[in-house]
Design a protein around this motif. Structure first.
Motif, PDB file in Angstrom:
ATOM      1  N   SER A  63       0.861  -1.177   0.000  1.00  0.00           N
ATOM      2  CA  SER A  63       0.000   0.000   0.000  1.00  0.00           C
ATOM      3  C   SER A  63       0.908   1.242   0.000  1.00  0.00           C
ATOM      4  CB  SER A  63      -0.915  -0.021   1.226  1.00  0.00           C
ATOM      5  OG  SER A  63      -0.148  -0.006   2.400  1.00  0.00           O
ATOM      6  N   LEU A 100       7.314   4.403   3.366  1.00  0.00           N
ATOM      7  CA  LEU A 100       8.143   4.104   4.531  1.00  0.00           C
ATOM      8  C   LEU A 100       9.386   3.321   4.106  1.00  0.00           C
ATOM      9  CD1 LEU A 100       8.749   3.965   7.537  1.00  0.00           C
ATOM     10  CD2 LEU A 100       7.191   2.021   7.710  1.00  0.00           C
ATOM     11  N   LEU A 113      16.639  15.664  15.890  1.00  0.00           N
ATOM     12  CA  LEU A 113      16.700  16.576  14.742  1.00  0.00           C
ATOM     13  C   LEU A 113      16.495  18.021  15.170  1.00  0.00           C
ATOM     14  CD1 LEU A 113      14.816  14.668  11.915  1.00  0.00           C
ATOM     15  CD2 LEU A 113      17.184  15.449  11.889  1.00  0.00           C
ATOM     16  N   GLU A 115      14.271  13.440   8.376  1.00  0.00           N
ATOM     17  CA  GLU A 115      12.923  14.016   8.461  1.00  0.00           C
ATOM     18  C   GLU A 115      11.920  13.150   7.699  1.00  0.00           C
ATOM     19  OE1 GLU A 115      13.499  18.023   7.103  1.00  0.00           O
ATOM     20  OE2 GLU A 115      14.615  18.507   8.935  1.00  0.00           O
ATOM     21  N   ARG A 116      12.366  12.616   6.565  1.00  0.00           N
ATOM     22  CA  ARG A 116      11.479  11.731   5.796  1.00  0.00           C
ATOM     23  C   ARG A 116      11.126  10.488   6.602  1.00  0.00           C
ATOM     24  NH1 ARG A 116      13.825  10.005   0.222  1.00  0.00           N
ATOM     25  NH2 ARG A 116      12.007   8.653   0.232  1.00  0.00           N
ATOM     26  N   ILE A 117      12.142   9.934   7.312  1.00  0.00           N
ATOM     27  CA  ILE A 117      11.882   8.739   8.110  1.00  0.00           C
ATOM     28  C   ILE A 117      10.877   9.061   9.212  1.00  0.00           C
ATOM     29  CG2 ILE A 117      12.910   7.106   9.735  1.00  0.00           C
ATOM     30  CD1 ILE A 117      15.454   7.193   8.037  1.00  0.00           C
ATOM     31  N   VAL A 118      11.091  10.183   9.902  1.00  0.00           N
ATOM     32  CA  VAL A 118      10.169  10.573  10.978  1.00  0.00           C
ATOM     33  C   VAL A 118       8.749  10.709  10.427  1.00  0.00           C
ATOM     34  CG1 VAL A 118       9.494  12.438  12.523  1.00  0.00           C
ATOM     35  CG2 VAL A 118      11.874  11.717  12.433  1.00  0.00           C
ATOM     36  N   SER A 172       7.326   9.617   7.513  1.00  0.00           N
ATOM     37  CA  SER A 172       6.656   8.448   6.941  1.00  0.00           C
ATOM     38  C   SER A 172       6.391   7.384   7.997  1.00  0.00           C
ATOM     39  CB  SER A 172       7.464   7.874   5.776  1.00  0.00           C
ATOM     40  OG  SER A 172       8.763   7.545   6.202  1.00  0.00           O
ATOM     41  N   LEU A 173       7.292   7.281   8.988  1.00  0.00           N
ATOM     42  CA  LEU A 173       7.064   6.279  10.040  1.00  0.00           C
ATOM     43  C   LEU A 173       5.892   6.693  10.927  1.00  0.00           C
ATOM     44  CD1 LEU A 173       7.971   3.621  11.184  1.00  0.00           C
ATOM     45  CD2 LEU A 173       9.785   4.777  12.428  1.00  0.00           C
ATOM     46  N   ALA A 174       5.820   7.999  11.250  1.00  0.00           N
ATOM     47  CA  ALA A 174       4.711   8.482  12.084  1.00  0.00           C
ATOM     48  C   ALA A 174       3.384   8.285  11.364  1.00  0.00           C
ATOM     49  CB  ALA A 174       4.919   9.955  12.439  1.00  0.00           C
ATOM     50  N   THR A 175       3.349   8.620  10.061  1.00  0.00           N
ATOM     51  CA  THR A 175       2.109   8.448   9.291  1.00  0.00           C
ATOM     52  C   THR A 175       1.725   6.974   9.229  1.00  0.00           C
ATOM     53  OG1 THR A 175       2.931  10.240   7.908  1.00  0.00           O
ATOM     54  CG2 THR A 175       0.964   9.100   7.150  1.00  0.00           C
ATOM     55  N   ALA A 176       2.708   6.123   8.922  1.00  0.00           N
ATOM     56  CA  ALA A 176       2.416   4.692   8.807  1.00  0.00           C
ATOM     57  C   ALA A 176       1.882   4.155  10.133  1.00  0.00           C
ATOM     58  CB  ALA A 176       3.660   3.927   8.370  1.00  0.00           C
ATOM     59  N   LEU A 177       2.498   4.595  11.247  1.00  0.00           N
ATOM     60  CA  LEU A 177       2.054   4.100  12.555  1.00  0.00           C
ATOM     61  C   LEU A 177       0.602   4.466  12.832  1.00  0.00           C
ATOM     62  CD1 LEU A 177       5.117   4.716  14.880  1.00  0.00           C
ATOM     63  CD2 LEU A 177       4.025   2.539  14.379  1.00  0.00           C
ATOM     64  N   VAL A 180      -1.585   2.832   9.134  1.00  0.00           N
ATOM     65  CA  VAL A 180      -1.551   1.444   8.649  1.00  0.00           C
ATOM     66  C   VAL A 180      -2.137   0.489   9.681  1.00  0.00           C
ATOM     67  CG1 VAL A 180      -0.056  -0.465   7.965  1.00  0.00           C
ATOM     68  CG2 VAL A 180       0.387   1.831   7.100  1.00  0.00           C
ATOM     69  N   GLY A 181      -3.122  -0.255   9.270  1.00  0.00           N
ATOM     70  CA  GLY A 181      -3.704  -1.294  10.113  1.00  0.00           C
ATOM     71  C   GLY A 181      -3.716  -2.596   9.339  1.00  0.00           C
ATOM     72  N   LEU A 201      -0.793  -6.078   6.358  1.00  0.00           N
ATOM     73  CA  LEU A 201      -0.640  -4.668   6.693  1.00  0.00           C
ATOM     74  C   LEU A 201      -1.090  -3.794   5.526  1.00  0.00           C
ATOM     75  CD1 LEU A 201       2.902  -4.799   8.292  1.00  0.00           C
ATOM     76  CD2 LEU A 201       0.795  -4.203   9.488  1.00  0.00           C
ATOM     77  N   THR A 202      -1.951  -2.839   5.781  1.00  0.00           N
ATOM     78  CA  THR A 202      -2.371  -1.892   4.758  1.00  0.00           C
ATOM     79  C   THR A 202      -3.131  -0.753   5.437  1.00  0.00           C
ATOM     80  OG1 THR A 202      -3.678  -1.545   2.763  1.00  0.00           O
ATOM     81  CG2 THR A 202      -4.534  -3.131   4.335  1.00  0.00           C
ATOM     82  N   GLU A 203      -3.137   0.430   4.799  1.00  0.00           N
ATOM     83  CA  GLU A 203      -3.926   1.529   5.363  1.00  0.00           C
ATOM     84  C   GLU A 203      -5.330   1.541   4.747  1.00  0.00           C
ATOM     85  OE1 GLU A 203      -1.325   1.913   3.458  1.00  0.00           O
ATOM     86  OE2 GLU A 203      -1.522   3.564   2.007  1.00  0.00           O
TER      87      GLU A 203
END
Lengths: 202, 202
Positions: free
Chosen positions: A4, A10, A51, B41-44, B46-51, B54-55, B63-65
């Protein structure tokens, strides 16, 4: 298989990590989302904080959130000896080896005119200003033994010598614990050129 | 050497990543802070959004949003065949091998009574409910060929057979492209027990 969009993003972002390719990034993303969301939250929080808070030591320019790093703030360290390295990781390697008790100056990499990276970009002007302000008895150049590292060392040495500072370069030679058979020719030539006379009892 | 507290925290957090020990975590932290803040910053982000987004797919639990993952939503996939795996990574490996055109069901790992992980914890009740609701002609058990994976396959098989579902297990044998000399004894025994008669032209 089509991940997805958010998982794809990610995986791409995780490839910013050094030594991490698409396969490892995918494994990390699935692991974090499927098995360790607590750990993922810790990464987000600590990376975001680092950061925004972590900058450079005002004196040696290593990474720290403090004004002055623990080495520069340590009164027991010898202020009159300054070791110049290319990165915080190099400083760390020297600290872990033990034995060195002076101060550091961390360049932001090495000179690379092709990429437009000159003396100012790596902080040479700041280093020279420090040499003029404080009494440095010896400046040890510990840039990497690469072409760029050597050129950087040479450039800085010329400027510092003109200021009357004693400049030394770390020795090049065969690594301790290695086997001569596997040492490259350039290193062997350096090792021979830098040979030292032995005395009794050595 | 003493890293500043925030850098220490970051290095510890990065060790949540699979396969990353203290040395690699340290390298990653210094790299991100010193050379790639954009990437960090990209990792922060995209990881925050995915967390938060994504369910799990409502049908196969990968895993998918989205409500339903791209495989479950694909009308071209064969609905009557269901492949049961232990994790999204296993599903991915099967998808990348190509050839399988059915649906999946992703367990949350395998049975592990010692750790208090029973059928409900890994989603067996949901799987059995799906078997009763939809017409599954064949359920392929593709849990790992480990003790726990075998036990999990055996447990699920018994329940599914009782519901009148045809259950198969992926073949155990010598890996394609490997050399017999280096295959372990257990695999060789399985390969012999599962031998097949060859016909002309095979």
């Amino acid at each position: 298989m089509a991940f997805s969009p958010l998982i794809k993003q990610l995986i791409e972002a995780l490839q910013c990590l050094p030594g991490i390719g698409p396969k490892s990034a995918q494994r990390m993303a699935l692991h974090l989302l499927e098995r360790d969301r607590k750990g993922a939250e810790r990464i987000v929080a600590s990376l975001a904080t680092a950061l925004s808070e972590v900058g450079h030591c005002r004196s040696c320019r290593t990474l720290t959130e403090l004004d002055y790093c623990s080495i520069c703030a340590d009164p027991k360290r010898e202020k009159s000896i300054l070791c110049v390295v290319e990165s915080p990781a190099d400083m760390l390697a020297i600290e872990q080896a033990g034995g060195y008790r002076g101060h550091y100056f961390i360049l932001q990499g090495h000179l690379s005119p092709i990429d437009g990276i000159g003396p100012e970009e790596i902080g040479v002007d700041d280093l020279l200003a420090q040499l003029q302000q404080r009494a440095v008895e010896e400046m040890i150049l510990a840039t990497n033994p690469t072409v760029e590292g050597e050129a950087t060392a040479h450039f800085i040495a010329q400027q510092a010598i003109a200021l009357g500072v004693k400049v030394t370069r770390i020795a090049h030679g065969v690594p301790v614990g290695g086997e001569l058979e596997y040492v490259d020719g350039g290193t062997l030539l350096h090792a021979f050129a830098g040979r030292k006379q032995m005395g009794l009892g050595e």
